[in-house]
Design a protein around this motif. Structure first.
Motif, mmCIF file in Angstrom:
data_model
loop_
_atom_site.group_PDB
_atom_site.id
_atom_site.type_symbol
_atom_site.label_atom_id
_atom_site.label_comp_id
_atom_site.label_asym_id
_atom_site.label_seq_id
_atom_site.Cartn_x
_atom_site.Cartn_y
_atom_site.Cartn_z
ATOM 1 N N LEU A 1 0.866 -1.258 0.029
ATOM 2 C CA LEU A 1 -0.107 0.112 0.202
ATOM 3 C C LEU A 1 0.866 1.139 -0.051
ATOM 4 C CD1 LEU A 1 -2.132 -1.419 2.957
ATOM 5 C CD2 LEU A 1 -3.100 -1.055 0.576
ATOM 6 N N SER A 2 0.650 2.186 -1.084
ATOM 7 C CA SER A 2 1.446 3.356 -1.116
ATOM 8 C C SER A 2 0.475 4.524 -0.525
ATOM 9 C CB SER A 2 2.042 3.484 -2.418
ATOM 10 O OG SER A 2 1.294 3.548 -3.248
ATOM 11 N N GLN A 3 -0.590 4.410 -0.627
ATOM 12 C CA GLN A 3 -1.658 5.326 -0.049
ATOM 13 C C GLN A 3 -2.726 4.835 0.749
ATOM 14 O OE1 GLN A 3 -3.294 7.705 -3.529
ATOM 15 N NE2 GLN A 3 -1.725 7.084 -4.588
ATOM 16 N N GLU A 4 -3.148 5.598 1.652
ATOM 17 C CA GLU A 4 -4.406 5.048 2.483
ATOM 18 C C GLU A 4 -5.451 4.774 1.611
ATOM 19 O OE1 GLU A 4 -4.971 8.453 5.077
ATOM 20 O OE2 GLU A 4 -3.562 7.622 6.541
ATOM 21 N N SER A 5 -5.789 5.358 0.555
ATOM 22 C CA SER A 5 -6.964 5.182 -0.375
ATOM 23 C C SER A 5 -6.798 3.801 -0.777
ATOM 24 C CB SER A 5 -7.206 6.228 -1.378
ATOM 25 O OG SER A 5 -6.311 6.619 -1.958
ATOM 26 N N GLU A 6 -5.604 3.179 -0.976
ATOM 27 C CA GLU A 6 -5.527 2.013 -1.717
ATOM 28 C C GLU A 6 -6.163 0.960 -0.570
ATOM 29 O OE1 GLU A 6 -1.429 2.774 -4.648
ATOM 30 O OE2 GLU A 6 -1.398 1.873 -2.504
ATOM 31 N N LEU A 7 -6.014 1.089 0.444
ATOM 32 C CA LEU A 7 -6.534 0.121 1.542
ATOM 33 C C LEU A 7 -7.965 0.146 1.326
ATOM 34 C CD1 LEU A 7 -6.108 -1.854 3.785
ATOM 35 C CD2 LEU A 7 -5.949 0.158 5.286
ATOM 36 N N ASP A 8 -8.535 1.266 1.314
ATOM 37 C CA ASP A 8 -10.187 1.214 1.187
ATOM 38 C C ASP A 8 -10.556 0.503 -0.270
ATOM 39 O OD1 ASP A 8 -10.896 3.010 3.147
ATOM 40 O OD2 ASP A 8 -9.701 4.577 2.349
ATOM 41 N N ALA A 9 -9.638 0.687 -1.147
ATOM 42 C CA ALA A 9 -10.003 0.168 -2.400
ATOM 43 C C ALA A 9 -9.844 -1.502 -2.498
ATOM 44 C CB ALA A 9 -9.133 0.751 -3.677
ATOM 45 N N PHE A 10 -8.805 -1.761 -1.950
ATOM 46 C CA PHE A 10 -8.512 -3.338 -1.587
ATOM 47 C C PHE A 10 -9.522 -4.102 -0.842
ATOM 48 C CE2 PHE A 10 -6.710 -6.776 0.549
ATOM 49 C CZ PHE A 10 -6.664 -7.727 -0.385
ATOM 50 N N MET A 11 -9.874 -3.297 0.167
ATOM 51 C CA MET A 11 -10.660 -3.971 0.972
ATOM 52 C C MET A 11 -12.073 -4.156 0.645
ATOM 53 S SD MET A 11 -8.967 -5.046 3.738
ATOM 54 C CE MET A 11 -10.010 -5.487 5.297
ATOM 55 N N ALA A 12 -12.501 -3.061 -0.292
ATOM 56 C CA ALA A 12 -14.032 -3.053 -0.856
ATOM 57 C C ALA A 12 -13.772 -4.192 -1.720
ATOM 58 C CB ALA A 12 -14.130 -1.926 -1.511
ATOM 59 N N SER A 13 -12.698 -4.504 -2.440
ATOM 60 C CA SER A 13 -12.966 -5.540 -3.546
ATOM 61 C C SER A 13 -12.479 -7.048 -3.082
ATOM 62 C CB SER A 13 -11.952 -5.147 -4.765
ATOM 63 O OG SER A 13 -10.662 -5.205 -3.840
ATOM 64 N N ASN A 14 -12.214 -7.288 -1.483
ATOM 65 C CA ASN A 14 -11.677 -8.372 -1.052
ATOM 66 C C ASN A 14 -12.928 -9.395 -0.558
ATOM 67 O OD1 ASN A 14 -9.527 -9.898 -0.095
ATOM 68 N ND2 ASN A 14 -9.524 -9.019 1.773
ATOM 69 N N ASP A 15 -13.798 -9.333 -0.967
ATOM 70 C CA ASP A 15 -14.846 -10.369 -0.590
ATOM 71 C C ASP A 15 -14.981 -11.677 -0.566
ATOM 72 O OD1 ASP A 15 -16.124 -8.570 1.242
ATOM 73 O OD2 ASP A 15 -17.383 -7.823 -0.202
ATOM 74 N N ALA A 16 -14.633 -12.178 -1.948
ATOM 75 C CA ALA A 16 -14.467 -13.634 -2.399
ATOM 76 C C ALA A 16 -13.370 -14.206 -1.768
ATOM 77 C CB ALA A 16 -14.685 -13.519 -3.803
ATOM 78 N N ASP A 17 -13.309 -15.531 -1.411
ATOM 79 C CA ASP A 17 -12.492 -16.506 -0.903
ATOM 80 C C ASP A 17 -11.363 -15.446 0.178
ATOM 81 O OD1 ASP A 17 -13.347 -18.303 -2.722
ATOM 82 O OD2 ASP A 17 -11.979 -17.504 -4.485
ATOM 83 N N LYS A 18 -12.187 -14.914 0.951
ATOM 84 C CA LYS A 18 -11.348 -14.023 1.872
ATOM 85 C C LYS A 18 -10.564 -14.776 2.755
ATOM 86 C CE LYS A 18 -12.611 -10.108 4.709
ATOM 87 N NZ LYS A 18 -13.929 -9.823 5.515
ATOM 88 N N LEU A 19 -9.283 -14.469 2.699
ATOM 89 C CA LEU A 19 -8.050 -15.110 3.595
ATOM 90 C C LEU A 19 -7.807 -14.168 4.519
ATOM 91 C CD1 LEU A 19 -5.119 -15.188 0.615
ATOM 92 C CD2 LEU A 19 -6.453 -17.346 1.789
ATOM 93 N N PRO A 20 -7.153 -14.802 5.752
ATOM 94 C CA PRO A 20 -7.040 -13.803 6.873
ATOM 95 C C PRO A 20 -6.056 -12.913 6.556
ATOM 96 C CG PRO A 20 -6.338 -15.959 7.203
ATOM 97 C CD PRO A 20 -6.776 -16.100 5.852
#
Ligand code: FAD
Length: 363
Positions: free
Chosen positions: A33-52
Protein backbone atom coordinates in the motif's frame (compact mmCIF):
# COMPACT_ATOMS: atom_id res chain seq x y z
CA UNK A 1 -13.61 10.40 -14.31
CA UNK A 2 -11.10 9.48 -11.61
CA UNK A 3 -10.26 5.82 -11.01
CA UNK A 4 -9.73 4.40 -7.53
CA UNK A 5 -6.03 3.80 -6.81
CA UNK A 6 -5.09 0.13 -6.78
CA UNK A 7 -2.36 -1.35 -4.60
CA UNK A 8 0.40 -3.67 -5.86
CA UNK A 9 -0.65 -7.30 -5.48
CA UNK A 10 1.56 -10.42 -5.55
CA UNK A 11 0.71 -14.08 -5.02
CA UNK A 12 3.01 -16.79 -3.59
CA UNK A 13 5.42 -14.08 -2.56
CA UNK A 14 8.80 -14.81 -0.95
CA UNK A 15 9.06 -12.99 2.40
CA UNK A 16 12.39 -14.47 3.51
CA UNK A 17 14.13 -11.17 2.76
CA UNK A 18 11.37 -9.23 4.51
CA UNK A 19 11.98 -10.45 8.05
CA UNK A 20 15.20 -9.61 9.89
CA UNK A 21 15.44 -13.17 11.29
CA UNK A 22 15.70 -14.24 7.61
CA UNK A 23 13.33 -17.20 8.08
CA UNK A 24 12.16 -18.94 4.92
CA UNK A 25 8.57 -17.85 4.26
CA UNK A 26 6.17 -17.56 1.35
CA UNK A 27 2.89 -15.70 1.65
CA UNK A 28 -0.20 -16.61 -0.33
CA UNK A 29 -0.89 -12.96 -1.17
CA UNK A 30 0.95 -9.70 -0.49
CA UNK A 31 -0.61 -6.27 -0.95
CA UNK A 32 1.72 -3.25 -0.91
CA UNK A 33 0.00 0.00 0.00
CA UNK A 34 1.48 3.35 -1.00
CA UNK A 35 -1.61 5.43 -0.13
CA UNK A 36 -4.34 5.08 2.49
CA UNK A 37 -7.01 5.14 -0.23
CA UNK A 38 -5.50 1.96 -1.72
CA UNK A 39 -6.46 0.17 1.48
CA UNK A 40 -10.10 1.29 1.13
CA UNK A 41 -10.07 0.16 -2.51
CA UNK A 42 -8.49 -3.21 -1.77
CA UNK A 43 -10.77 -4.00 1.18
CA UNK A 44 -13.87 -3.09 -0.83
CA UNK A 45 -12.92 -5.66 -3.46
CA UNK A 46 -11.73 -8.34 -1.05
CA UNK A 47 -14.94 -10.26 -0.40
CA UNK A 48 -14.59 -13.53 -2.28
CA UNK A 49 -12.30 -16.29 -0.95
CA UNK A 50 -11.34 -14.04 1.93
CA UNK A 51 -7.98 -15.01 3.43
CA UNK A 52 -7.01 -13.95 6.96
CA UNK A 53 -5.20 -10.60 7.03
CA UNK A 54 -1.76 -9.90 8.51
CA UNK A 55 0.04 -6.53 8.64
CA UNK A 56 3.79 -6.65 8.04
CA UNK A 57 6.12 -3.62 8.18
CA UNK A 58 9.90 -4.04 8.57
CA UNK A 59 9.66 -7.64 9.82
CA UNK A 60 12.05 -7.00 12.74
CA UNK A 61 9.75 -8.28 15.47
CA UNK A 62 8.10 -11.29 13.83
CA UNK A 63 8.81 -14.99 13.46
CA UNK A 64 7.14 -16.04 10.23
CA UNK A 65 5.94 -19.57 9.28
CA UNK A 66 7.23 -21.41 6.17
CA UNK A 67 3.91 -20.74 4.46
CA UNK A 68 1.61 -17.93 5.48
CA UNK A 69 -1.89 -18.69 4.16
CA UNK A 70 -2.96 -15.08 4.46
CA UNK A 71 -3.18 -11.74 2.72
CA UNK A 72 -0.20 -9.77 3.99
CA UNK A 73 -0.80 -6.01 4.02
CA UNK A 74 2.39 -3.97 3.73
CA UNK A 75 1.90 -0.27 4.62
CA UNK A 76 4.46 1.74 2.63
CA UNK A 77 2.85 5.18 2.80
CA UNK A 78 5.56 7.86 3.08
CA UNK A 79 5.64 11.43 4.36
CA UNK A 80 6.62 13.61 7.32
CA UNK A 81 4.43 16.70 7.75
CA UNK A 82 4.66 19.62 10.17
CA UNK A 83 1.19 20.15 11.63
CA UNK A 84 1.85 22.96 14.12
CA UNK A 85 4.66 24.94 15.70
CA UNK A 86 4.78 26.56 19.13
CA UNK A 87 7.36 28.58 21.05
CA UNK A 88 9.13 25.42 22.20
CA UNK A 89 7.58 22.55 20.28
CA UNK A 90 6.70 21.21 16.87
CA UNK A 91 3.90 18.77 16.04
CA UNK A 92 4.57 16.37 13.21
CA UNK A 93 2.55 13.66 11.52
CA UNK A 94 4.47 10.71 10.10
CA UNK A 95 3.16 8.11 7.67
CA UNK A 96 3.44 4.42 8.57
CA UNK A 97 5.93 3.46 5.84
CA UNK A 98 8.70 5.80 6.99
CA UNK A 99 11.81 4.07 8.35
CA UNK A 100 11.99 4.59 12.13
CA UNK A 101 15.72 5.25 12.46
CA UNK A 102 15.70 7.63 9.48
CA UNK A 103 12.89 9.55 11.20
CA UNK A 104 14.96 9.87 14.38
CA UNK A 105 18.00 11.21 12.48
CA UNK A 106 15.81 13.56 10.40
CA UNK A 107 14.06 15.07 13.43
CA UNK A 108 17.27 15.60 15.41
CA UNK A 109 18.88 17.27 12.37
CA UNK A 110 15.84 19.57 12.09
CA UNK A 111 16.28 20.62 15.73
CA UNK A 112 13.20 18.66 16.88
CA UNK A 113 13.95 16.52 19.92
CA UNK A 114 12.51 13.67 21.94
CA UNK A 115 13.19 10.63 19.76
CA UNK A 116 17.02 10.58 20.05
CA UNK A 117 17.17 7.73 22.62
CA UNK A 118 15.24 5.51 20.20
CA UNK A 119 17.86 5.70 17.42
CA UNK A 120 18.74 2.53 15.51
CA UNK A 121 15.63 0.56 16.51
CA UNK A 122 14.81 -1.33 13.31
CA UNK A 123 11.41 -1.21 11.63
CA UNK A 124 8.87 1.26 10.30
CA UNK A 125 6.94 4.04 12.00
CA UNK A 126 3.58 2.23 11.67
CA UNK A 127 4.79 -0.60 13.90
CA UNK A 128 6.29 1.66 16.56
CA UNK A 129 3.08 2.13 18.63
CA UNK A 130 2.30 -1.62 18.56
CA UNK A 131 4.76 -2.49 21.30
CA UNK A 132 5.36 1.10 22.43
CA UNK A 133 9.02 0.81 21.43
CA UNK A 134 11.49 1.86 24.05
CA UNK A 135 15.19 2.11 24.83
CA UNK A 136 17.54 3.92 27.21
CA UNK A 137 14.85 5.39 29.45
CA UNK A 138 12.49 6.62 26.72
CA UNK A 139 9.35 5.06 25.24
CA UNK A 140 7.34 5.98 22.18
CA UNK A 141 4.44 7.12 24.39
CA UNK A 142 6.60 10.00 25.71
CA UNK A 143 6.15 11.87 22.41
CA UNK A 144 3.07 10.37 20.73
CA UNK A 145 -0.03 12.53 20.49
CA UNK A 146 -2.30 10.35 18.38
CA UNK A 147 -2.41 7.30 16.12
CA UNK A 148 -4.59 6.95 13.05
CA UNK A 149 -5.58 3.37 12.24
CA UNK A 150 -7.92 1.37 10.02
CA UNK A 151 -10.20 -1.24 11.59
CA UNK A 152 -9.83 -4.24 9.30
CA UNK A 153 -13.15 -5.84 10.15
CA UNK A 154 -15.47 -2.86 9.94
CA UNK A 155 -13.34 -1.08 7.29
CA UNK A 156 -13.44 2.20 9.18
CA UNK A 157 -10.80 4.78 10.04
CA UNK A 158 -10.20 5.86 13.66
CA UNK A 159 -7.94 8.37 15.40
CA UNK A 160 -6.82 7.42 18.90
CA UNK A 161 -5.51 9.91 21.44
CA UNK A 162 -2.45 8.86 23.42
CA UNK A 163 -4.66 7.76 26.34
CA UNK A 164 -6.83 5.71 23.99
CA UNK A 165 -3.76 3.86 22.69
CA UNK A 166 -3.49 2.26 26.19
CA UNK A 167 0.29 2.26 26.16
CA UNK A 168 2.21 0.40 28.82
CA UNK A 169 5.63 -1.26 28.95
CA UNK A 170 6.14 -2.78 25.44
CA UNK A 171 2.39 -2.91 25.02
CA UNK A 172 -0.62 -1.09 23.58
CA UNK A 173 -4.23 -1.67 22.52
CA UNK A 174 -2.87 -2.57 19.06
CA UNK A 175 -0.69 -5.36 20.46
CA UNK A 176 -3.56 -6.60 22.62
CA UNK A 177 -5.78 -7.04 19.55
CA UNK A 178 -3.53 -8.56 16.87
CA UNK A 179 -4.62 -8.45 13.22
CA UNK A 180 -7.36 -5.94 14.05
CA UNK A 181 -5.83 -2.58 13.14
CA UNK A 182 -3.60 -1.19 10.41
CA UNK A 183 -1.81 1.90 11.70
CA UNK A 184 -1.35 4.46 8.94
CA UNK A 185 -0.11 7.65 10.69
CA UNK A 186 1.46 8.62 13.98
CA UNK A 187 1.35 12.16 15.41
CA UNK A 188 4.23 13.32 17.62
CA UNK A 189 4.91 16.43 19.70
CA UNK A 190 8.66 17.08 19.76
CA UNK A 191 10.42 19.87 21.64
CA UNK A 192 13.04 22.32 20.46
CA UNK A 193 15.34 22.59 23.50
CA UNK A 194 18.56 20.69 22.63
CA UNK A 195 19.64 20.56 26.29
CA UNK A 196 16.47 18.80 27.53
CA UNK A 197 17.77 15.25 27.32
CA UNK A 198 17.35 11.90 29.04
CA UNK A 199 20.89 10.63 29.52
CA UNK A 200 20.76 8.85 32.87
CA UNK A 201 21.90 5.46 31.63
CA UNK A 202 25.57 4.93 32.54
CA UNK A 203 26.87 4.10 29.06
CA UNK A 204 24.78 6.79 27.36
CA UNK A 205 25.80 9.50 29.82
CA UNK A 206 29.51 8.81 29.43
CA UNK A 207 29.53 8.47 25.65
CA UNK A 208 27.25 11.49 25.15
CA UNK A 209 29.63 13.61 27.26
CA UNK A 210 32.51 12.55 25.05
CA UNK A 211 30.56 13.63 21.95
CA UNK A 212 29.63 16.94 23.59
CA UNK A 213 33.26 17.63 24.48
CA UNK A 214 34.41 16.82 20.95
CA UNK A 215 31.96 19.44 19.68
CA UNK A 216 33.18 22.01 22.20
CA UNK A 217 30.03 21.94 24.36
CA UNK A 218 29.91 21.92 28.17
CA UNK A 219 26.49 20.30 28.34
CA UNK A 220 25.11 17.28 26.54
CA UNK A 221 22.78 18.02 23.62
CA UNK A 222 20.19 15.73 22.06
CA UNK A 223 22.44 15.09 19.07
CA UNK A 224 25.17 13.81 21.46
CA UNK A 225 22.65 11.40 23.00
CA UNK A 226 21.66 10.15 19.55
CA UNK A 227 25.29 9.51 18.58
CA UNK A 228 25.94 7.81 21.93
CA UNK A 229 22.94 5.51 21.51
CA UNK A 230 24.00 4.63 17.96
CA UNK A 231 27.55 3.82 19.14
CA UNK A 232 26.40 1.68 22.06
CA UNK A 233 23.84 -0.24 20.02
CA UNK A 234 26.35 -0.90 17.25
CA UNK A 235 28.77 -2.36 19.79
CA UNK A 236 26.22 -4.48 21.67
CA UNK A 237 23.68 -5.66 19.12
CA UNK A 238 24.23 -7.62 15.92
CA UNK A 239 23.19 -5.73 12.77
CA UNK A 240 20.39 -7.81 11.18
CA UNK A 241 21.83 -7.00 7.72
CA UNK A 242 25.04 -8.80 8.72
CA UNK A 243 23.73 -11.49 11.10
CA UNK A 244 20.02 -12.31 10.96
CA UNK A 245 18.20 -11.75 14.26
CA UNK A 246 15.03 -10.21 15.68
CA UNK A 247 16.44 -8.33 18.66
CA UNK A 248 15.77 -9.46 22.22
CA UNK A 249 14.27 -12.91 21.92
CA UNK A 250 13.16 -13.48 25.53
CA UNK A 251 11.28 -11.19 27.88
CA UNK A 252 12.86 -10.46 31.24
CA UNK A 253 10.90 -12.79 33.56
CA UNK A 254 9.21 -11.46 36.69
CA UNK A 255 9.52 -13.68 39.78
CA UNK A 256 8.64 -13.32 43.45
CA UNK A 257 11.07 -11.54 45.73
CA UNK A 258 11.28 -14.72 47.82
CA UNK A 259 12.43 -16.77 44.82
CA UNK A 260 14.91 -14.06 43.87
CA UNK A 261 16.39 -14.04 47.38
CA UNK A 262 16.81 -17.82 47.24
CA UNK A 263 18.54 -17.59 43.85
CA UNK A 264 20.76 -14.78 45.13
CA UNK A 265 22.11 -17.11 47.82
CA UNK A 266 23.33 -19.53 45.12
CA UNK A 267 24.18 -16.91 42.47
CA UNK A 268 25.25 -13.64 44.15
CA UNK A 269 25.82 -11.89 40.80
CA UNK A 270 22.25 -12.50 39.51
CA UNK A 271 20.81 -9.30 38.00
CA UNK A 272 17.29 -8.23 39.03
CA UNK A 273 15.25 -5.03 39.28
CA UNK A 274 12.65 -4.56 42.07
CA UNK A 275 9.08 -4.36 40.78
CA UNK A 276 5.73 -3.64 42.47
CA UNK A 277 3.98 -6.27 44.64
CA UNK A 278 7.11 -7.90 46.01
CA UNK A 279 8.32 -9.10 42.63
CA UNK A 280 11.65 -8.80 40.82
CA UNK A 281 12.35 -8.55 37.08
CA UNK A 282 15.32 -10.77 36.28
CA UNK A 283 17.70 -10.10 33.38
CA UNK A 284 17.01 -12.96 30.96
CA UNK A 285 20.41 -12.36 29.31
CA UNK A 286 22.12 -13.04 32.64
CA UNK A 287 20.20 -16.32 33.07
CA UNK A 288 21.12 -17.51 29.57
CA UNK A 289 24.75 -16.53 29.97
CA UNK A 290 25.03 -18.20 33.39
CA UNK A 291 23.42 -21.36 32.10
CA UNK A 292 26.42 -21.58 29.76
CA UNK A 293 24.36 -20.83 26.65
CA UNK A 294 26.09 -17.70 25.37
CA UNK A 295 26.97 -18.39 21.73
CA UNK A 296 25.15 -21.73 21.72
CA UNK A 297 21.66 -23.10 21.09
CA UNK A 298 20.53 -25.59 18.45
CA UNK A 299 22.17 -24.89 15.07
CA UNK A 300 21.48 -22.93 13.00
CA UNK A 301 19.74 -20.83 15.71
CA UNK A 302 22.32 -19.70 18.29
CA UNK A 303 22.42 -17.03 20.98
CA UNK A 304 24.69 -14.12 20.12
CA UNK A 305 28.24 -14.23 21.43
CA UNK A 306 28.08 -10.65 22.77
CA UNK A 307 24.42 -10.47 23.83
CA UNK A 308 22.92 -13.79 24.96
CA UNK A 309 19.37 -12.42 24.84
CA UNK A 310 19.51 -12.22 21.04
CA UNK A 311 18.95 -15.36 18.95
CA UNK A 312 20.73 -15.33 15.60
CA UNK A 313 20.05 -17.33 12.42
CA UNK A 314 23.17 -18.84 10.86
CA UNK A 315 21.32 -20.30 7.86
CA UNK A 316 19.56 -17.21 6.49
CA UNK A 317 16.64 -17.76 4.07
CA UNK A 318 16.81 -21.53 4.74
CA UNK A 319 16.14 -21.94 8.45
CA UNK A 320 12.47 -22.09 9.34
CA UNK A 321 10.24 -21.17 12.23
CA UNK A 322 10.50 -24.83 13.30
CA UNK A 323 14.28 -24.44 13.80
CA UNK A 324 13.58 -21.43 16.03
CA UNK A 325 11.04 -23.45 18.02
CA UNK A 326 13.60 -26.19 18.69
CA UNK A 327 16.26 -23.71 19.84
CA UNK A 328 13.73 -21.80 21.97
CA UNK A 329 12.60 -25.02 23.65
CA UNK A 330 16.17 -26.11 24.36
CA UNK A 331 17.14 -22.76 25.89
CA UNK A 332 13.92 -22.39 27.90
CA UNK A 333 14.19 -25.98 29.24
CA UNK A 334 17.84 -25.45 30.24
CA UNK A 335 16.95 -22.25 32.10
CA UNK A 336 14.01 -23.90 33.82
CA UNK A 337 16.12 -26.89 34.93
CA UNK A 338 18.79 -24.60 36.39
CA UNK A 339 16.81 -21.69 37.86
CA UNK A 340 13.14 -22.88 37.91
CA UNK A 341 12.21 -19.81 35.84
CA UNK A 342 10.04 -19.92 32.69
CA UNK A 343 11.22 -17.77 29.81
CA UNK A 344 8.67 -16.26 27.43
CA UNK A 345 9.36 -15.15 23.87
CA UNK A 346 9.25 -11.45 22.94
CA UNK A 347 8.83 -11.34 19.11
CA UNK A 348 5.45 -12.02 17.52
CA UNK A 349 5.00 -15.70 16.58
CA UNK A 350 2.91 -15.79 13.41
CA UNK A 351 1.08 -19.09 12.76
CA UNK A 352 0.35 -20.41 9.25
CA UNK A 353 -3.20 -19.03 9.40
CA UNK A 354 -1.89 -15.61 10.59
CA UNK A 355 -3.09 -16.15 14.16
CA UNK A 356 -0.57 -15.25 16.88
CA UNK A 357 1.11 -17.95 19.00
CA UNK A 358 1.43 -17.89 22.79
CA UNK A 359 4.62 -16.40 24.18
CA UNK A 360 5.64 -19.28 26.49
CA UNK A 361 5.23 -22.07 23.95
CA UNK A 362 7.66 -22.94 21.23
CA UNK A 363 4.89 -24.20 18.93
C1 FAD B 1 18.46 -5.69 16.31
C2 FAD B 1 17.10 -5.32 16.88
C3 FAD B 1 17.03 -4.44 17.94
C4 FAD B 1 15.79 -4.06 18.47
N1 FAD B 1 15.76 -3.18 19.51
C5 FAD B 1 14.58 -2.79 20.04
C6 FAD B 1 14.55 -1.86 21.14
O1 FAD B 1 15.56 -1.37 21.60
N2 FAD B 1 13.32 -1.51 21.63
C7 FAD B 1 12.16 -2.00 21.12
O2 FAD B 1 11.09 -1.63 21.62
N3 FAD B 1 12.16 -2.89 20.08
C8 FAD B 1 13.33 -3.30 19.54
N4 FAD B 1 13.36 -4.20 18.50
C9 FAD B 1 12.09 -4.77 18.02
C10 FAD B 1 11.52 -4.07 16.75
O3 FAD B 1 12.50 -3.33 16.09
C11 FAD B 1 10.35 -3.17 17.08
O4 FAD B 1 9.31 -3.92 17.67
C12 FAD B 1 9.77 -2.48 15.81
O5 FAD B 1 8.82 -1.50 16.16
C13 FAD B 1 9.16 -3.46 14.83
O6 FAD B 1 8.94 -2.75 13.63
P1 FAD B 1 8.70 -3.51 12.26
O7 FAD B 1 8.35 -2.46 11.27
O8 FAD B 1 9.86 -4.35 11.92
O9 FAD B 1 7.42 -4.40 12.62
P2 FAD B 1 7.06 -5.87 12.14
O10 FAD B 1 8.07 -6.82 12.67
O11 FAD B 1 6.78 -5.89 10.69
O12 FAD B 1 5.67 -6.10 12.92
C14 FAD B 1 5.66 -6.25 14.33
C15 FAD B 1 4.21 -6.39 14.81
O13 FAD B 1 3.50 -5.18 14.57
C16 FAD B 1 2.40 -5.38 13.67
N5 FAD B 1 2.40 -4.22 12.75
C17 FAD B 1 3.44 -3.85 11.96
N6 FAD B 1 3.11 -2.73 11.30
C18 FAD B 1 1.85 -2.40 11.66
C19 FAD B 1 0.95 -1.36 11.29
N7 FAD B 1 1.28 -0.40 10.41
N8 FAD B 1 -0.29 -1.36 11.84
C20 FAD B 1 -0.65 -2.32 12.75
N9 FAD B 1 0.15 -3.33 13.14
C21 FAD B 1 1.38 -3.36 12.58
C22 FAD B 1 2.68 -6.70 12.97
O14 FAD B 1 1.48 -7.33 12.56
C23 FAD B 1 3.41 -7.46 14.06
O15 FAD B 1 2.47 -8.02 14.95
C24 FAD B 1 14.59 -4.60 17.93
C25 FAD B 1 14.66 -5.50 16.84
C26 FAD B 1 15.91 -5.86 16.33
C27 FAD B 1 15.98 -6.79 15.16
Amino acid sequence: MTTAPSPTLHTDYDLSHTNTMALACTAQQVVTLSQESELDAFMASNDADKLPLFVLSGGSNVLLPSHLAATVLRPQMRGIHVIARGADYVDIEVMAGENWHELVVYTVNQGWYGLENLALIPGLVGASPVQNIGAYGVQLEDTVQYVRAYHLETRTWHTFSKAECEFSYRDSRFKQAPNTWLISRVGFRLHTDPTRVCANYGDVQQTAHTYAKQSGRDSVHAIDVMHAVIDIRQQKLPDPKVLANCGSFFQNPIITKAQFTELQADYPSIVGYPMPNDTVKVAAGWLIEHAGLKGSGVAPILTHTKQALVLTNHAPYQATQHDVAIAQQYIADTIYDKFAITLAREPVWVCADASIGHTEHAL
